[in-house]
Motif scaffolding. Structure first.
Motif, PDB file in Angstrom:
ATOM      1  N   ASN A   1      -3.336  -5.934  -5.690  1.00  0.00           N
ATOM      2  CA  ASN A   1      -4.301  -5.742  -4.600  1.00  0.00           C
ATOM      3  C   ASN A   1      -4.246  -4.318  -4.057  1.00  0.00           C
ATOM      4  OD1 ASN A   1      -5.540  -8.249  -4.563  1.00  0.00           O
ATOM      5  ND2 ASN A   1      -4.053  -9.139  -3.151  1.00  0.00           N
TER       6      ASN A   1
ATOM      7  N   GLU B   1      -7.379  -1.833  -4.143  1.00  0.00           N
ATOM      8  CA  GLU B   1      -7.996  -1.340  -2.914  1.00  0.00           C
ATOM      9  C   GLU B   1      -7.905   0.177  -2.797  1.00  0.00           C
ATOM     10  OE1 GLU B   1      -6.737  -3.830   0.389  1.00  0.00           O
ATOM     11  OE2 GLU B   1      -7.252  -5.567  -0.834  1.00  0.00           O
TER      12      GLU B   1
ATOM     13  N   ALA C   1       0.985 -10.000  -6.900  1.00  0.00           N
ATOM     14  CA  ALA C   1      -0.428  -9.983  -6.488  1.00  0.00           C
ATOM     15  C   ALA C   1      -0.674  -8.845  -5.498  1.00  0.00           C
ATOM     16  CB  ALA C   1      -0.801 -11.315  -5.864  1.00  0.00           C
ATOM     17  N   ARG C   2       0.297  -8.588  -4.637  1.00  0.00           N
ATOM     18  CA  ARG C   2       0.121  -7.513  -3.652  1.00  0.00           C
ATOM     19  C   ARG C   2       0.141  -6.134  -4.324  1.00  0.00           C
ATOM     20  NH1 ARG C   2       3.476 -11.419  -0.062  1.00  0.00           N
ATOM     21  NH2 ARG C   2       1.964 -11.967   1.523  1.00  0.00           N
TER      22      ARG C   2
ATOM     23  N   THR D   1       0.827  -1.211   0.000  1.00  0.00           N
ATOM     24  CA  THR D   1       0.000   0.000   0.000  1.00  0.00           C
ATOM     25  C   THR D   1       0.861   1.259   0.000  1.00  0.00           C
ATOM     26  OG1 THR D   1      -1.639  -1.223   1.262  1.00  0.00           O
ATOM     27  CG2 THR D   1      -1.896   1.159   1.219  1.00  0.00           C
TER      28      THR D   1
ATOM     29  N   ASN E   1      -7.563 -10.142  -4.229  1.00  0.00           N
ATOM     30  CA  ASN E   1      -8.747  -9.979  -3.383  1.00  0.00           C
ATOM     31  C   ASN E   1     -10.016  -9.983  -4.225  1.00  0.00           C
ATOM     32  OD1 ASN E   1      -7.027  -9.821  -1.243  1.00  0.00           O
ATOM     33  ND2 ASN E   1      -7.074  -7.594  -1.083  1.00  0.00           N
ATOM     34  N   LYS E   2      -9.935  -9.397  -5.406  1.00  0.00           N
ATOM     35  CA  LYS E   2     -11.073  -9.399  -6.327  1.00  0.00           C
ATOM     36  C   LYS E   2     -10.554  -9.671  -7.733  1.00  0.00           C
ATOM     37  CE  LYS E   2     -13.759  -6.077  -3.662  1.00  0.00           C
ATOM     38  NZ  LYS E   2     -14.286  -4.710  -3.573  1.00  0.00           N
TER      39      LYS E   2
ATOM     40  N   LEU F   1      -4.597 -15.221  -5.669  1.00  0.00           N
ATOM     41  CA  LEU F   1      -4.069 -14.339  -4.626  1.00  0.00           C
ATOM     42  C   LEU F   1      -4.710 -12.957  -4.645  1.00  0.00           C
ATOM     43  CD1 LEU F   1      -0.260 -15.223  -4.929  1.00  0.00           C
ATOM     44  CD2 LEU F   1      -1.860 -16.018  -3.202  1.00  0.00           C
TER      45      LEU F   1
END
Lengths: 286, 395
Positions: free
Chosen positions: B241, B245, B237-238, B212, B268-269, B266
Motif C-alpha cells: 500500500n 500510494e 500489505a502495508r 510510508t 487499497n487498490k 488488505l
C-alpha cells in the motif's frame, strides 16, 4: 519525517482513547481492566464484519459495533469485576480480567479468523490523499471528541457527578445512597462503547485483527500512566506522547527498539513523576 | 437356572472370548502418529490447510488397509502456536500416548522447543518448520525435515532480484519477531556473499500501522528493489500500500506470504499487488499451458470435495505438505519393516528421490534436510488461483 509524525499522532490517538476507557472504569471501580484494549479490537472487528460481510450501511455498523462494545463492557463488569470486588480487596481483578480478555480474544479468533482483515472506507475519499487520509485523522477526531464529551459528562450531568463521587470515595458514596453497583456497571458499558467507537474509527489504520487487544491494553496503560491515572487530559497527552515517541523511535532507530523505548518512557515517568504528567499526588493524612 | 442353561452361558462366554482373542490376534496394533498442529491462534492458516492434507492421507491409507496391515491412529493436538503447549503435548504424545512418530509442530518457534524433547525420547520426528537450526543429524538423529529451510526461501528470492530483475540496490524490510529478525539477517548475509550490500535495512513491528516512512527512506536511499522478510500479511500489505500510494514502481520480492490470499483484501487498490514476486513451489505453479504438475493435479482432484465447493482459498502447498508427511511415514515403516526408531532412521537416511506431491525428498546420514533446491521457484504474487500460482517471468 512528516509521515512519522502523522502516524504517531494517529496511533497515539488510539492509545489515548483506550486510556480514556481505562479512566472510565477506574473512576468507579479502581480497577485497570485487561479487557480495555480488547473492547477497542472488538469495535474494529464488529464494524468490519457488519460493513464488509453483512453489507450493512455505515451508521448501522457503527451502532452495532458500539452496542457490541457496550455489551462486552457490561460482561466485563458482571463476570470479572462484580464478584471479585465484593469478595476481596486484593488485586484478583488482574487475573479475572486477564482471563476474560484471553477468552474474548480466542473467541474472536475462532469466529473471525486469525489473519488481519480489511476495514471498509467510512467516508468517500480516494486512497491518494496521502497524509490527509481519513485513516489518520478519524482516530484523532474520535479521541478528542471523547475526551471533550467525558469532561462535559463529568461536569454537567448528574451521572457524571456520581462517577466523581465514587471516584473520590466509593464507601461514602454508597453510604449517601448512591447505587454504586449500578453506576459501576454503567461506567463499564460506557467504556466498552468508547473503546469500540475508537476501534471502529481506527479500523482502517489497524485492520480488523483479533490479536490487537493485548497491544492496545499495554499501550493504553502506558499512555494512562504517563498522562496520570484518572485524568482525561493526561490520557490524551500520554497517548499522543507515546504514539509520537514510538513512531519517531522507529523512524530514527528501527522497530527493534520500539517496545523498549515505550516501556522505558513508562519507567522514566514513574521514577521522576509517579503521578504522571497530569495526575495529582495522593496525600494521605497521618 | 438348570445345568443346561449354565452350560449354554459358559459356552457363550467361551465362544465370545475366543472370538475376541482371535480378532485381537488378527488385527495388528495400530500405528500411532502424533500430529502437533496450531489449529487455532495467530498462526493457524497454514496449520489448518496442512491438517486437511494429513487427515486425507490417513483416511486414504486406512481405507486401503493401512500400512503393512496396520491402521493409522492419528492423535492431533492443537498447540495454538504456543511453544509451551507444544512441549506439553509432545511429552504427552511420547510418554502417555506412546506414539511411534510425531509430525510437526507447524511453527519453527514451537519446533525449537519440541525437537530436543522428541530426540531425547528417541521418537522419529518429521520437522515442518523452516528455521535452519531445527536440523542437526548429530544432536537430533531422528529429526528429518520435509519442508525447505529458510535459506531455500531467501536464496531464490535474492537470485531473482539480482540476476533476473538485475537489481543491486536492495532495501530489506523485516519484522521484529524472531522469524523476521533471523530472516532479515540471513538475507543480508546472503546478499553480501553475492557482493551486494543492502542500501537500506530496517526491522518494524509486525503490527505497525503504516510503512510510508520506511518505504520513503528506502526510496531516498536509492533502492531499486524492496525485499520484505516477514510472514505477517498485514505488514506485507502495508508495504504494498505504501509503495502504491507513493506511486513508486519498484519491484517487491520476498517471502511466500507476499502472495497469500488475505493480502488481496488488505490492499487499497488491486493494482498495488502488481510487480511483486514471492518464493513458491514447483508443485503449486501452473505450467505455461495452465496446468498443474501431474501429482498435484491428481491430489487436488481427489481432495477437492473435502476442501469445499468452488475455488480453493487456501495455499495448496500446505495441503500437499501435510499429505506428504503421512506418506513419508508410510514409506519409512514399509521399508524398515516396523517402527523401530533405529531402523526408521536408517531407511530415511538412505532415502533418495522419494516422490511426493509437495516435493521429491532425499535424506542422507549427514543431511536431514530432505527438500531439494530445485523444488522452489519464483511466483507472480498476484496470480493466486484455486490454490496455486503462475511462475514469475524469467526476463
Amino acid at each position: 519525517m512528516l509521515a512519522a509524525l502523522v502516524t504517531g499522532i494517529a496511533t497515539g490517538a488510539v492509545y489515548a482513547a483506550v486510556a480514556l476507557a481505562y479512566n472510565l472504569m477506574f473512576s468507579t471501580s479502581k480497577v485497570l481492566s485487561v479487557t480495555t484494549g480488547h473492547l477497542c479490537m472488538l469495535g474494529g472487528v464488529l464494524g468490519a464484519w457488519a460493513m464488509g460481510n453483512a453489507h450493512l450501511p455505515m451508521p448501522v455498523a457503527l451502532a452495532l459495533a458500539v452496542a457490541g462494545g457496550g455489551l462486552a463492557g457490561w460482561i466485563t463488569d458482571v463476570v470479572a469485576i462484580r464478584r471479585v470486588l465484593a469478595r476481596s480487596d486484593e488485586h484478583l481483578w488482574l487475573l479475572s480480567t486477564l482471563a476474560l480478555a484471553t477468552m474474548l480474544q480466542q473467541a474472536v479468533g475462532l469466529w473471525w479468523g486469525t489473519e488481519p482483515k480489511p476495514f471498509p472506507r467510512l467516508l468517500a475519499q480516494d486512497f491518494g490523499a496521502g497524509l490527509g487520509d481519513q485513516k489518520y485523522w478519524l482516530p484523532v477526531v474520535v479521541a478528542a471528541a471523547a475526551a471533550l464529551g467525558l469532561e462535559l459528562f463529568y461536569r454537567r450531568t448528574l451521572y457524571g457527578k456520581l462517577f466523581l463521587a465514587m471516584s473520590e470515595d466509593a464507601f461514602a458514596a454508597r453510604a449517601r445512597g448512591i447505587p454504586t453497583d449500578r453506576i459501576r456497571s454503567l461506567s463499564y458499558v460506557m467504556a466498552g462503547m468508547l473503546g469500540a467507537l475508537a476501534g471502529f474509527a481506527a479500523g482502517q489504520l489497524t485492520f480488523a485483527f483479533f490479536a490487537l487487544g493485548l497491544t492496545l491494553t499495554l499501550n493504553g496503560f502506558i499512555a494512562l500512566a504517563v498522562g496520570g491515572l484518572g485524568s482525561n487530559r493526561g490520557a490524551l497527552a500520554g497517548g499522543l506522547a507515546l504514539g509520537l515517541v514510538n513512531s519517531l523511535a522507529t523512524y530514527g532507530l528501527g522497530g527493534e527498539y520500539q517496545q523498549t523505548i515505550s516501556v522505558g518512557l513508562l519507567l522514566l515517568v514513574l521514577l521522576l513523576r509517579p503521578q504522571g504528567l497530569f495526575g495529582v499526588r495522593a496525600l494521605r493524612p497521618v | 437356572m438348570g445345568n443346561g442353561g449354565r452350560f449354554a452361558r459358559a459356552a457363550g462366554i467361551a465362544f465370545g472370548l475366543i472370538v475376541l482373542a482371535s480378532a485381537a490376534q488378527a488385527a495388528p496394533p495400530p500405528l500411532r502418529i502424533g500430529w502437533l498442529s496450531s489449529l487455532t491462534g495467530a498462526l493457524s492458516s497454514a496449520a489448518i490447510a496442512q491438517n486437511q492434507g494429513v487427515q486425507f492421507a490417513v483416511d486414504e491409507i486406512n481405507a486401503a488397509g493401512g500400512i503393512a496391515g496396520r491402521k493409522i491412529e492419528l492423535l492431533t493436538y492443537d498447540t495454538a502456536g504456543d511453544p509451551t503447549k507444544a512441549v506439553n503435548f509432545a511429552k504427552k504424545l511420547v510418554f502417555e500416548d506412546k506414539v511411534q512418530f510425531v509430525i510437526g509442530p507447524v511453527n519453527s518457534g514451537e519446533s525449537l522447543a519440541t525437537v530436543p524433547i522428541l530426540a531425547k525420547a528417541g521418537i522419529p520426528n518429521l520437522v515442518i518448520g523452516a528455521l535452519d537450526e531445527l536440523i542437526d543429524p548429530h544432536r537430533y538423529p531422528l529429526a528429518f525435515r520435509a519442508i525447505n529451510t529458510n535459506r531455500q526461501w531467501i536464496s531464490p528470492a535474492n537470485d531473482y532480484a539480482l540476476k533476473v530483475l538485475k537489481r543491486s540496490k536492495v532495501a530489506l524490510i523485516g519484522d521484529t519477531s524472531g522469524y523476521g529478525t533471523a530472516s532479515t539477517k540471513a538475507a543480508a548475509e546472503l546478499l553480501e556473499k553475492a557482493g551486494v550490500k543492502p542500501v537500506y535495512s530496517v526491522l518494524v513491528d509486525p503490527n505497525k500501522t503504516d510503512l510510508t516512512d520506511e518505504m520513503g527512506k528506502a526510496r531516498a536511499a536509492g533502492a531499486d528493489v524492496v525485499m520484505p522478510w516477514s510472514a505477517a500479511t498485514g505488514l506485507l500489505a502495508r508495504v504494498l500500500n505504501a509503495r502504491g500510494e507513493a506511486g513508486w514502481k519498484v519491484p517487491v520480492v520476498g517471502h511466500p506470504a507476499l502472495m497469500a490470499p488475505p493480502i488481496r483484501k488488505l490492499l487499497n487498490k488491486p493494482e498495488y499487488w502488481e510487480n511483486a514476486f514471492a518464493v513458491g513451489y514447483v508443485s503449486t505453479t501452473y505450467t505455461a499451458d495452465g496446468k498443474l504438475p501431474e501429482r498435484t493435479q491428481a491430489l487436488l482432484s481427489r481432495i477437492r470435495q473435502k476442501l469445499g465447493t468452488g475455488e480453493l482459498d487456501l495455499m495448496f502447498w500446505w495441503v500437499a505438505l501435510g499429505y506428504d508427511t503421512v506418506h513419508i511415514v508410510e514409506h519409512a515403516v514399509k521399508a524398515a519393516g516396523g517402527t523401530e526408531p533405529a531402523a526408521i532412521q536408517k531407511v530415511l537416511e538412505a532415502t533418495h528421490e522419494l516422490k511426493g506431491v509437495f516435493a521429491t525428498y532425499s535424506w542422507s546420514p549427514t543431511q536431514h534436510n530432505g527438500f531439494p533446491d530445485h523444488n522452489t521457484l519464483m511466483n507472480l504474487a498476484n496470480t493466486f488461483h484455486d490454490g496455486s500460482f503462475q511462475a514469475a517471468p524469467q526476463q
